[in-house]
Design a protein around this motif. Structure first.
Motif, mmCIF file in Angstrom:
data_model
loop_
_atom_site.group_PDB
_atom_site.id
_atom_site.type_symbol
_atom_site.label_atom_id
_atom_site.label_comp_id
_atom_site.label_asym_id
_atom_site.label_seq_id
_atom_site.Cartn_x
_atom_site.Cartn_y
_atom_site.Cartn_z
ATOM 1 N N ASN A 11 0.839 -1.189 0.000
ATOM 2 C CA ASN A 11 0.000 0.000 0.000
ATOM 3 C C ASN A 11 0.882 1.251 0.000
ATOM 4 O OD1 ASN A 11 -1.610 2.272 1.388
ATOM 5 N ND2 ASN A 11 -3.146 0.815 0.638
ATOM 6 N N ALA A 12 0.902 1.924 -1.141
ATOM 7 C CA ALA A 12 1.780 3.083 -1.319
ATOM 8 C C ALA A 12 1.467 4.217 -0.350
ATOM 9 C CB ALA A 12 1.689 3.583 -2.760
ATOM 10 N N LEU A 13 0.182 4.449 -0.078
ATOM 11 C CA LEU A 13 -0.177 5.560 0.800
ATOM 12 C C LEU A 13 0.230 5.285 2.249
ATOM 13 C CD1 LEU A 13 -1.365 8.366 0.619
ATOM 14 C CD2 LEU A 13 -3.580 7.399 1.190
ATOM 15 N N ALA A 14 0.112 4.046 2.689
ATOM 16 C CA ALA A 14 0.555 3.704 4.046
ATOM 17 C C ALA A 14 2.063 3.913 4.162
ATOM 18 C CB ALA A 14 0.164 2.268 4.391
ATOM 19 N N TRP A 15 2.816 3.530 3.114
ATOM 20 C CA TRP A 15 4.265 3.772 3.128
ATOM 21 C C TRP A 15 4.562 5.276 3.152
ATOM 22 C CZ3 TRP A 15 7.698 0.583 4.741
ATOM 23 C CH2 TRP A 15 7.561 -0.786 4.543
ATOM 24 N N ALA A 16 3.786 6.047 2.363
ATOM 25 C CA ALA A 16 3.993 7.502 2.328
ATOM 26 C C ALA A 16 3.728 8.115 3.700
ATOM 27 C CB ALA A 16 3.081 8.134 1.278
ATOM 28 N N ASN A 17 2.647 7.672 4.352
ATOM 29 C CA ASN A 17 2.323 8.211 5.670
ATOM 30 C C ASN A 17 3.363 7.798 6.711
ATOM 31 O OD1 ASN A 17 0.053 9.587 4.761
ATOM 32 N ND2 ASN A 17 -1.300 7.870 5.147
ATOM 33 N N LEU A 18 3.858 6.558 6.606
ATOM 34 C CA LEU A 18 4.936 6.138 7.505
ATOM 35 C C LEU A 18 6.178 6.995 7.266
ATOM 36 C CD1 LEU A 18 6.079 4.264 9.671
ATOM 37 C CD2 LEU A 18 6.666 2.643 7.837
ATOM 38 N N GLY A 19 6.449 7.293 6.002
ATOM 39 C CA GLY A 19 7.581 8.170 5.686
ATOM 40 C C GLY A 19 7.433 9.535 6.323
ATOM 41 N N SER A 48 7.081 3.701 -1.343
ATOM 42 C CA SER A 48 5.807 4.250 -1.797
ATOM 43 C C SER A 48 5.805 4.463 -3.312
ATOM 44 C CB SER A 48 5.514 5.574 -1.076
ATOM 45 O OG SER A 48 4.375 6.191 -1.608
ATOM 46 N N VAL A 49 6.853 5.104 -3.846
ATOM 47 C CA VAL A 49 6.868 5.393 -5.290
ATOM 48 C C VAL A 49 7.186 4.154 -6.128
ATOM 49 C CG1 VAL A 49 7.325 7.849 -5.010
ATOM 50 C CG2 VAL A 49 9.246 6.280 -5.325
ATOM 51 N N ARG A 50 7.873 3.181 -5.537
ATOM 52 C CA ARG A 50 8.093 1.917 -6.263
ATOM 53 C C ARG A 50 6.767 1.186 -6.453
ATOM 54 N NH1 ARG A 50 12.924 1.270 -3.798
ATOM 55 N NH2 ARG A 50 12.099 0.037 -2.075
ATOM 56 N N ILE A 51 5.941 1.194 -5.413
ATOM 57 C CA ILE A 51 4.639 0.517 -5.466
ATOM 58 C C ILE A 51 3.670 1.282 -6.357
ATOM 59 C CG2 ILE A 51 2.610 -0.146 -4.108
ATOM 60 C CD1 ILE A 51 4.665 -0.576 -1.739
ATOM 61 N N ASN A 52 3.615 2.600 -6.180
ATOM 62 C CA ASN A 52 2.687 3.426 -6.954
ATOM 63 C C ASN A 52 3.378 4.748 -7.302
ATOM 64 O OD1 ASN A 52 0.692 4.964 -8.053
ATOM 65 N ND2 ASN A 52 -0.787 4.663 -6.414
ATOM 66 N N PRO A 53 3.963 4.837 -8.492
ATOM 67 C CA PRO A 53 4.700 6.054 -8.861
ATOM 68 C C PRO A 53 3.832 7.283 -9.088
ATOM 69 C CG PRO A 53 4.755 4.442 -10.646
ATOM 70 C CD PRO A 53 4.049 3.793 -9.497
ATOM 71 N N THR A 54 2.511 7.161 -8.907
ATOM 72 C CA THR A 54 1.653 8.334 -9.100
ATOM 73 C C THR A 54 1.405 9.116 -7.807
ATOM 74 O OG1 THR A 54 -0.439 7.169 -8.740
ATOM 75 C CG2 THR A 54 0.450 7.147 -10.999
ATOM 76 N N VAL A 55 1.998 8.693 -6.680
ATOM 77 C CA VAL A 55 1.782 9.376 -5.397
ATOM 78 C C VAL A 55 2.708 10.604 -5.330
ATOM 79 C CG1 VAL A 55 1.757 9.160 -2.881
ATOM 80 C CG2 VAL A 55 1.111 7.204 -4.302
ATOM 81 N N ALA A 56 2.166 11.739 -5.759
ATOM 82 C CA ALA A 56 2.960 12.971 -5.860
ATOM 83 C C ALA A 56 3.551 13.391 -4.518
ATOM 84 C CB ALA A 56 2.100 14.099 -6.426
ATOM 85 N N GLN A 57 2.816 13.180 -3.411
ATOM 86 C CA GLN A 57 3.331 13.607 -2.099
ATOM 87 C C GLN A 57 4.637 12.885 -1.763
ATOM 88 O OE1 GLN A 57 -0.019 12.571 0.383
ATOM 89 N NE2 GLN A 57 0.900 10.673 1.047
ATOM 90 N N SER A 58 4.777 11.643 -2.210
ATOM 91 C CA SER A 58 6.016 10.908 -1.942
ATOM 92 C C SER A 58 7.174 11.468 -2.766
ATOM 93 C CB SER A 58 5.837 9.416 -2.228
ATOM 94 O OG SER A 58 4.950 8.851 -1.297
#
Length: 197
Positions: free
Chosen positions: A49-57, A76-86
């Motif tokens: 889950n990319a967003l959970a990784w981003a929030n942990l970051g 986060s970006v490896r899982i979902n490269p569209t997460v701009a916040q990461s």
């Protein structure tokens, strides 16, 4: 950094509503260990889950654990490269480490994923200025202000750019500095002195 509701596309893992609320409260109260534990629990349920990784970051970054934050945002970006916040977060970390070219790459990718994010344009401008790419920095700051006319920091940064020109563009610098202050940016004695020269 926004938190998408559990079970939504691009959101946090299903069946994590209580964990999500617990993490958000802990984050808001700066209880980094509690927030970290909640996000790690979510990742046990879904480690892709990319967003959970981003929030942990974000938790790790706020807690001053840069290495762990970097690893989380990269996952986060490896899982979902569209997460701009990461991408933005990675760019800020690389900027702080002096890796300006990598930071520019991250901010550019963040803009690709979310073109209307004024913050990403501001971050890219700062990185470009650090490399001496003044025209690029000015273009990005103007874009940030176009996207969000109430973005005080972008006005302030543009005022600094105008002051650094040879010769300084004093009227433009003054206009953007005054707008920044009217939007809540703290007054800066050095800038004020230079505007009176």
């Amino acid at each position: 950094m926004g938190i998408a509701p559990p079970g939504t596309i691009g959101g946090l893992p299903d069946n994590t509503t209580i964990l999500s609320q617990k993490a958000a409260v802990a984050f808001g109260e700066q209880k980094w260990d509690e927030a970290r534990a909640a996000y790690e629990e979510m990742l046990k349920l879904d480690d892709q889950n990319a967003l959970a990784w981003a929030n942990l970051g974000a938790v790790e970054q706020q807690a001053g654990r840069t290495k762990e934050a970097l690893e989380s945002f990269e996952k986060s970006v490896r899982i979902n490269p569209t997460v701009a916040q990461s991408w933005n977060a990675l760019g800020l970390i690389y900027s702080a480490q002096g890796d300006t070219y990598r930071a520019i790459s991250c901010f550019t990718r963040a803009i690709h994923e979310e073109p209307t994010d004024a913050r990403a344009h501001n971050y890219l401008a700062i990185a470009a200025k650090n490399l001496g790419w003044i025209d690029a920095a000015q273009t990005e700051l103007q874009r940030a202000i176009e996207l969000n006319p109430q973005y005080g920091i972008a006005h302030f940064n543009l005022a600094l750019l105008y002051l650094d020109q040879k010769p300084p563009a004093l009227e433009l610098a003054k206009r953007h500095y005054e707008k920044a202050v009217s939007l809540g940016v703290e007054k800066d004695e050095i800038v004020e002195r230079r505007l009176k020269e």
